[in-house]
Structures are given as structure tokens and as C-alpha cells.
Design an enzyme around this catalytic site. Structure first.
Site, short mmCIF file in Angstrom:
data_model
loop_
_atom_site.label_atom_id
_atom_site.label_comp_id
_atom_site.label_asym_id
_atom_site.label_seq_id
_atom_site.Cartn_x
_atom_site.Cartn_y
_atom_site.Cartn_z
N GLU A 1 0.81 -1.22 0.00
CA GLU A 1 0.00 0.00 0.00
C GLU A 1 0.84 1.27 0.00
O GLU A 1 0.44 2.30 -0.53
CB GLU A 1 -0.96 0.01 1.19
CG GLU A 1 -2.09 -1.01 1.09
CD GLU A 1 -1.72 -2.37 1.68
OE1 GLU A 1 -0.53 -2.62 1.96
OE2 GLU A 1 -2.64 -3.21 1.85
N PHE B 1 -11.72 -6.85 14.21
CA PHE B 1 -10.65 -7.36 13.36
C PHE B 1 -10.27 -6.31 12.31
O PHE B 1 -11.13 -5.78 11.62
CB PHE B 1 -11.10 -8.66 12.68
CG PHE B 1 -10.06 -9.20 11.73
CD1 PHE B 1 -8.80 -9.60 12.20
CD2 PHE B 1 -10.31 -9.30 10.38
CE1 PHE B 1 -7.84 -10.07 11.33
CE2 PHE B 1 -9.36 -9.78 9.50
CZ PHE B 1 -8.11 -10.17 9.98
N GLN B 2 -9.01 -6.02 12.21
CA GLN B 2 -8.46 -5.04 11.27
C GLN B 2 -9.07 -3.66 11.43
O GLN B 2 -9.25 -2.93 10.47
CB GLN B 2 -8.59 -5.54 9.82
CG GLN B 2 -7.74 -6.78 9.59
CD GLN B 2 -7.53 -7.11 8.13
OE1 GLN B 2 -8.41 -6.91 7.31
NE2 GLN B 2 -6.36 -7.65 7.81
N LYS C 1 -17.51 -0.38 6.20
CA LYS C 1 -17.99 -1.38 5.24
C LYS C 1 -19.51 -1.34 5.06
O LYS C 1 -20.02 -1.52 3.96
CB LYS C 1 -17.55 -2.78 5.69
CG LYS C 1 -17.81 -3.84 4.63
CD LYS C 1 -17.17 -5.18 4.98
CE LYS C 1 -17.41 -6.19 3.88
NZ LYS C 1 -16.78 -7.50 4.17
N MET D 1 24.48 8.27 1.96
CA MET D 1 24.36 9.57 2.61
C MET D 1 24.65 9.44 4.11
O MET D 1 25.26 10.32 4.72
CB MET D 1 22.98 10.16 2.37
CG MET D 1 22.85 11.60 2.82
SD MET D 1 24.08 12.68 2.10
CE MET D 1 23.22 13.30 0.65
#
Ligand SMILES: Cc1ncc(C[n+]2csc(CCOP(=O)(O)OP(=O)(O)O)c2C)c(N)n1
Ligand SMILES: [Mg+2]
Lengths: 165, 584
Positions: free
Chosen positions: B52, B114-115, B164, B488
Site C-alpha cells: 500500500e 478485526f483489522q 464497510k 548519505m
């Protein structure tokens, strides 16, 4: 030079708007001394008053950053002009024996009201600018104060000028 | 009669109505209804990423290259948290992206379902604004507002968190996409204050040692033409920030190069000695100013920015102007024309000539002239690689980069003549940005040459996207400036920590990048010398590989440092110009 400032904010009365303001202060390391918020006469709007301490540059950034929030309509630094500030405090003080009369007298001097009474304590309600409330606490003495709850400062400009949409 | 659509269908329809071409996303439980709505239509093309974070960088790259908002779709919980780095990257560089995240159903919010993660909360400090869809019926309006907020004023990322239940395919609503949007508490400034503009013009004309300093605001604000006109009228020196490269042609004689921590000697010296600085769409970042207390001691500051909070935040402006760069510069040009018509000698040409003379001396003293240092068979230098890319692409590629030495070499040695060609994470400095950003650009412009100049460290942060590149046949050219080190970090350790290389190298633990590219169906090349480099470059950019992703593993001198480099805590004229030989 750091000064105490009272900032009034008019914002959408929406879930999440307040957390953006509080988050902004935390994220940018600005200090909040007091904060009060409630819906206004127009219930789609909330009015928030906060007191903060900062130098000129910091206060400028605070107002600009507040203004940048999408849900904020207006930001005014009330301390820039004539204004009124009030805070309400309820304080439970020990009041036994001789002390009872003394506490009552002090409350009267500060135009407080005794709003609850027990054998050992008075609960006093006081309204005024923050330093007046500080003054009362000093007057009755630290050891006498059992519990104090303060509303935080509410502020409004003096005169005909109004803060609205 | 209005059409009846479910929340999920309304969401995708609203994206169609916004003219969205691509949706960069990755599915999960909370976004399944939305994915079903995607399946049923063809207008919005969904690009399946591998992580993502990469989706957000793709949308960001797309937005930076096109000026149109990039759109992302992630699921709740880990999908949402994975997107945060990309959102923060877009926020720091003010790019318009809209991120749609799935959320657990409204009734479950707050139950540690959940999630479940508080996406609005977790993204709050790094978004321009965010929405939580409480009711499905709000979806069209929320989408409209989100795009409006993301793309107007100072652009930035907007999150739409979609529980949802509000995408339930069984519940229908009348769909109507709002034609207009009004937000009573959000009114970005559309034009500058004319009094301030007149004051700015006066300051410009009164200057004897002027510098125009411009940033990402010129690129994002599409003000390149107006800026060019201004410089033509005045013939003043101009420098760009890392974000502003391409805002003014890099090959123009009035261009001093990039300024700041790794800016050119002449740009930083000119800034320090200027008596007037006209800042346009730049925010006096610490990577530019060095110590603000020592910044440009003799300069009047004229500062134009669309975001009032950027003005006088770090450096107090003598003449602040709030407004969009294009509109304000147009007015500046008009006022300037009138002033010059009235008083043709308003510009002190003599003083200006003397100023240019000083600048030319600085330019001669230290240019970006590594070529002289390079002899015969010494190792390949990163600067040479960037210059070879520049030649091979005729200076006309879209170039994305990551973060580190390679990024600075790319910024110094690729001359950008056009805006939106140089795409890098300036504000957040996000390693892993380069490849997915290049993918976003390539989706936007399928026929363009898109080059990602990266370092092996940064590349490995999102190299899983090689798989996405295979799926969508993206012919990106990846130039891996491989110094087998977090270069760097190593440079700072070389310079400031007595060469103690604490966890900045991993030479024996690197993949074979040529084979790696091959395993994803791409073509890998290796270049370890100038000769090899020339051969590889002519091949990679030949028509034969026009449709293929090529990865060039350029094995460069691991000891090379980026110079100039600002001396910490100093003024802009305090720079280290070359490697200090070790003291005895
Ligand atoms: C996500 C992330 N983690 C850490 C850093 C700190 N950092 C800045 S440059 C750098 C090294 C980059 O290595 P590489 O991509 O190989 O580039 P090089 O400097 O070697 O060219 C690191 C670790 C960062 N910018 N981003
Ligand atoms: Mg490296």
C-alpha cells in the site's frame, strides 16, 4: 516576549473538529493553558476559547495554523483588543469550627456563592477572570482547599463587534 | 429520476464523475464491496500494487507529473497504516492525492474489531483533511469535497475512511453527483493583495543584488511561464529549491542551480550576499536556510506563497504576499511593465552588471566539475552516470528519485528545463519513493521516457513493485547508483563521526540486481566503468528496449561524497566544497 493570550475560534460543530485543534497544538508543540468548547446559538457551529502562552511569532503561527484547518471559520486573538474573560470555579473548602465564618466571609468578598454545605466543608462557586479565581484560592489558603474544578476561560470582545460567520 | 446505486457503486461512480483514470490499490475485507463495484465497470482502471505504501507513491507520482489528483484505495487496519508513509510524503510536498480506506462497519467502530484502526486519527497530522463516512448517502458529496480540498489552495492529501456497512451492495440510494461544492469554512485565496504586489515590485526594482528563489509552489502552481517572463524582464539571477527544479529552465544562463545544503556554490553565495530575495512558492526549509539566525543578513525578503502559514514562519518577510503563484506573478509582471514604461531606467543596470560579475566569479571558483577529477581507469563516479542519463535522454525524461546521495547527484547533474519532470520526496525524504513514483508517471504518460535514479538502499525498500511493473508492462528505466552502502549516512559518518561506519554498509549481503530484474521478467545491465556505462546507456535507451523495463546496476565509487555541503549551524555561505584530506 511570551504573553498569555486568549484565542477565540469559531468552527463547524462536527465530530473530529475538536481533535484536529488539539492535535495541532500537540503536533506543533504549542502550549494550551485552558480550553473550553460548546455549541453556539447556531448549533451547526461551535465556539472554542483557548488560552495559551507564546511570543508574537508563535501566536502568529498559532492563528495561521488554526485558520488553515478546513473546519475553522474564524480565529481571533481577543487579547489584541478590549475583551471580557470569565471562568467559573467550584471549590470545596474545609470549613470546621471557627473556619466556617472565615470561609464564608472570604467567599462574600470574592462574590462567591456557597452552593453546598456539609458539617465539615463548603462548596463555593466563583465566577470571574482567572486571576480572581487564583486570588480566592490564595486567600483561603492551600491547606483549606480540598478540591477545585475550573471551567477554563471563555472570552468575548467588548463593544459592538461580534464574532460570527 | 436519479439512478439507484449502492454505496460502493456510488463511490466508484463518483470517481468516474471526477474523471479519475487510475485507482492504485490493494484489496481486503473492509473494501470487498468496493472491489466488487470496481469489477462491474471499466472507466476507472484499478492498478493492483504489491504494497500500500507503493500505491500512495504511485498516486503521488501521477499527481506530480500531471497536476491531477492521484487516487488510492486500501483496506482497513494494516492496509491503512501501510499507506501512512505515502500520505505523509504527499503532505510534506503538498501534492494532491485522495486516499480511500476501508473501515470496519460503523456499529463495530471502537470495539477493537478485526483489522480496525482509527485511520482518521492516525493520519490526522499528515493530511490536509479527512472524512469518515457515517452514512452511505453522504458518499457523493464527501468525494466531491475531498477532491476539491485536495486540489485547491495549497494542495495536499485527503483521506476518506469508508466503513464497510456504508458500501453494502444491498442498500440503494439515489445517486446524484454534486456539480459544485461549497465549504463555508474553506476559501483559499485566489488573488494577491494589489498593494502588496506594488510593494513587491518596488522592492524588486530597488534591489542592487537581487536573487529570485523559487520552490515547489511554482511547479505545483503552474506558474512557470509567468516566472520565466519575470526573469526575462529583469534579467535577475534565479535559484530553485530541490522541489522547485524545472520551475525555471536548468540550462538558462540566469539559472544559478539548486540552492541549500547540497546547492551550488554560486547559488548559496548569491543568496548570502543578496540585498533582496524574492521567494516564490518556497518555504525557507532548514535544508535551504542553514541557521535561520544567520540567513541572508542583508536581504529584504519578499515572500509570495499560497499558504499564509508558510510566510514568516522561519524567516520574517518584509513584503508578504498571499496568493497563487501564477495569478500573483501575472500581476507582478503587469505592474512591472507599467513601472518600466514610466521609468525605463528603474532597474540599476550598472549595479546588476556588477552583481552578475560577482556571481560569475563564484561560478568559476567552484562549478559542478567532477569531470576533471576523473582519470582513466578510476572507478565510475555517480555524477558521470547522471550525466550519461541526461545525454541519453536528451534532457527530456521524467526523472524520479529516492533519498540519499544519488538523489542529490540527480538534482545537481540532470538539468530540468521543464516543470513536473523532476519528481522526488523533498520534504519527508522517503526512501522507497522512486520506483512507485516512476510507475505513477508511466501510467500517466505511457509513451514518455521515465527514469528512476535510485540507490540500492532505497530501491530495496519498494522493489516488490517490479512485479507490478511486470503485470502492467511498464517500461521504466531504473538507474541504480549502487555504492553498496547507505551512502548519505556513510558520508555523514565519514565527515562527522571519524569514519565510524555504524550500520551503513552491507556489501556482502546485496542481491545480484541484474538477476533480480531478470527474475521479474525485466532486463538487467551492469556498468562498472565509463566505457561500459556508455555502451549500456546507448542500449537501454535504444528503440529495442523502448517497451521494456531496464535496470542498470551502476557500480559506482563507494567513497564519493556529495559536495558542496552546508556546514551545520552556519550561514548559507558556509560550505564544504570538497573532500578534506585526512589530517595527519
Ligand atoms: C524510510 C527512510 N529511512 C531512513 C532514511 C535515512 N536515510 C537517508 S539517506 C539514507 C541512505 C540511502 O541509501 P541509498 O538509497 O543506497 O542511497 P545513497 O545515499 O547510497 O545514494 C538513509 C538511510 C530515509 N531517508 N528514509
Ligand atoms: Mg547506496
Amino acid at each position: 516576549m511570551s504573553e498569555r493570550r486568549i484565542i477565540a475560534v469559531l468552527l463547524e460543530n462536527e465530530a473530529g473538529a475538536l481533535s484536529r485543534i488539539v492535535g495541532l497544538f500537540a503536533q506543533r508543540n504549542y502550549n494550551i493553558e485552558t480550553l473550553t468548547v460548546a455549541p453556539t446559538e447556531d448549533d451547526t457551529l461551535s465556539r472554542l476559547t483557548l488560552t495559551t502562552i507564546g511570543d508574537e511569532d508563535t501566536i502568529e503561527q498559532i492563528t495561521k495554523q488554526l485558520n488553515k484547518l478546513i473546519e475553522v471559520f474564524k480565529v481571533v486573538d481577543l487579547t489584541e483588543g478590549d475583551h471580557l474573560e470569565r471562568e467559573i470555579m467550584m471549590v470545596k473548602v474545609r470549613a470546621e469550627g471557627l473556619q466556617r465564618a472565615e470561609v464564608k466571609r472570604t467567599a462574600d468578598i470574592f462574590r462567591g456563592h456557597i452552593i453546598d454545605v456539609t458539617d465539615n466543608a463548603y462548596t463555593v462557586q466563583l465566577t470571574g477572570p482567572s486571576d480572581k479565581l487564583d486570588g480566592f484560592l490564595r486567600a483561603v489558603g492551600e491547606t483549606t482547599v480540598l478540591e477545585a474544578v475550573r471551567s477554563g476561560v471563555s472570552g468575548i470582545g467588548r463593544g459592538d463587534k461580534i464574532l460570527s460567520l | 429520476m436519479a439512478e439507484m446505486l449502492s454505496g460502493a457503486d456510488m463511490l466508484i461512480r463518483a470517481l468516474q464523475d471526477e474523471g479519475v483514470e487510475y485507482l492504485f490499490g490493494y484489496p481486503g475485507g473492509a473494501s470487498l464491496h468496493i472491489y466488487d463495484a470496481i469489477f462491474k465497470q471499466q472507466k476507472v482502471e484499478h492498478i493492483l500494487v504489491r504494497h500500500e505504501q507503493a500505491a500512495t507513491h504511485m498516486a503521488d507520482g501521477y499527481a506530480r507529473a500531471t497536476g491531477r489528483p492521484g487516487v488510492v484505495l486500501v483496506t482497513s487496519g494494516p492496509g491503512a497504516t501501510n499507506a501512512i508513509t505515502g500520505i505523509a510524503t504527499a503532505h510534506m510536498d503538498s501534492t494532491p492525492i485522495v486516499v480511500i480506506s476501508g473501515q470496519v462497519p460503523n456499529p463495530q467502530i471502537g470495539t477493537d474489531a478485526f483489522q480496525e484502526t482509527d485511520m482518521v486519527g492516525i493520519s490526522r497530522p499528515v493530511v490536509k483533511h479527512s472524512f469518515l463516512v457515517r452514512e452511505a448517502s453522504q458518499i457523493p458529496e464527501v468525494v466531491k469535497k475531498a477532491f476539491y480540498i485536495a486540489t485547491t489552495g495549497r494542495p495536499g492529501p485527503v483521506v476518506i475512511d469508508v466503513p464497510k456497512d456504508s458500501t453494502d451492495p444491498g442498500v440503494m440510494f439515489e445517486y446524484r453527483y454534486p456539480r459544485e461544492v461549497s465549504l463555508r469554512s474553506y476559501n483559499p485565496t485566489v488573488r494577491g493583495h494589489s498593494g502588496q504586489i506594488r510593494r513587491a515590485v518596488k522592492a524588486l526594482l530597488d534591489a542592487e543584488r537581487p536573487v529570485i528563489y523559487t520552490g515547489g509552489g511554482v511547479v505545483q502552481g503552474n506558474a512557470t511561464e509567468e516566472l520565466g517572463e519575470l526573469v526575462d524582464k529583469l534579467d535577475y539571477p534565479i535559484t530553485n529549491t530541490l522541489m522547485g527544479l524545472g520551475g525555471f529552465p536548468g540550462t538558462d544562463r540566469r539559472f544559478l542551480g539548486m540552492l541549500g545544503m547540497h546547492g551550488t556554490f554560486e547559488a548559496n553565495m548569491a543568496m548570502h550576499h543578496a540585498d533582496m530575495i524574492f521567494a516564490v512558492g518556497a518555504r525557507f526549509d532548514d535544508r535551504v536556510t542553514n541557521d535561520p539566525a544567520k540567513f541572508c543578513p542583508n536581504a529584504r525578503i519578499v515572500h509570495l506563497d499560497v499558504d499564509p502559514a508558510s510566510i514568516s514562519k522561519i524567516i520574517r518577510a518584509d513584503v508578504p504576499i498571499v496568493g497563487p503563484a501564477d495569478a500573483v506573478l501575472r500581476e507582478v509582471n503587469e505592474v512591472l511593465d507599467r513601472s518600466l514604461a514610466r521609468k525605463p531606467d528603474a532597474i540599476d543596470r550598472e549595479a546588476l552588471a556588477a552583481w552578475w560579475n560577482r556571481i560569475r566569479q563564484w561560478r568559476c571558483k567552484h562549478g559542478l566539475d567532477h569531470d576533471q577529477r576523473h582519470r582513466g581507469d578510476s572507478p565510475l563516479l555517480p555524477q558521470q552516470v547522471v550525466q550519461a542519463v541526461y545525454r541519453a535522454t536528451s534532457g527530456d525524461a521524467y526523472v524520479t528519485s529516492d533519498v540519499g546521495q544519488h538523489q542529490m547527484f540527480a538534482a545537481q547533474y540532470y538539468k530540468f528545463d521543464r516543470p513536473r519532470r523532476w519528481i522526488n520526496s523533498g520534504g519527508l525524504g522517503t526512501m522507497g519513493f522512486g520506483l512507485p513514483a516512476a510507475m505513477g508517471v508511466q501510467f500517466a504518460f505511457p509513451d514518455a521516457t521515465v527514469v528512476c535514479i535510485t540507490g540500492e538502499g532505497s530501491f530495496m525498500m519498494n522493489m516488490q513493485e517490479l512485479s507490478t511493473c511486470m503485470q502492467y508492462a511498464l517500461p521504466i528505466k531504473i538507474i541504480n547508483l549502487n555504492n553498496a552502502a547507505l551512502g548519505m549516512v556513510k558520508q555523514w559518518q565519514d565527515m562527522q563521526y571519524g569514519g565510524r561506519l555504524s550500520h551503513s554498509t552491507y556489501r556482502d549481503a546485496l542481491p545480484d540486481f541484474v538477476d533480480l530484474a531478470g527474475s521479474f521478467g525485466h532486463t538487467g545491465f551492469r556498468a562498472g566503468s565509463v566505457k561500459e556505462l556508455d555502451e549500456v546507456m546507448s542500449e537501454v535507451f535504444s528503440p529495442e528496449y523502448a517497451d521494456k523495463l531496464c535496470l542498470v546496476d551502476a557500480c559506482i565509487d563507494p567513497e564519493e561524497h556529495v559536495y558542496p555541503m552546508a556546514i551545520k549551524g552556519g550561514a548559507m555561505n558556509d560550505m564544504v566544497l570538497e573532500r578534506q584530506t585526512a589530517s595527519p
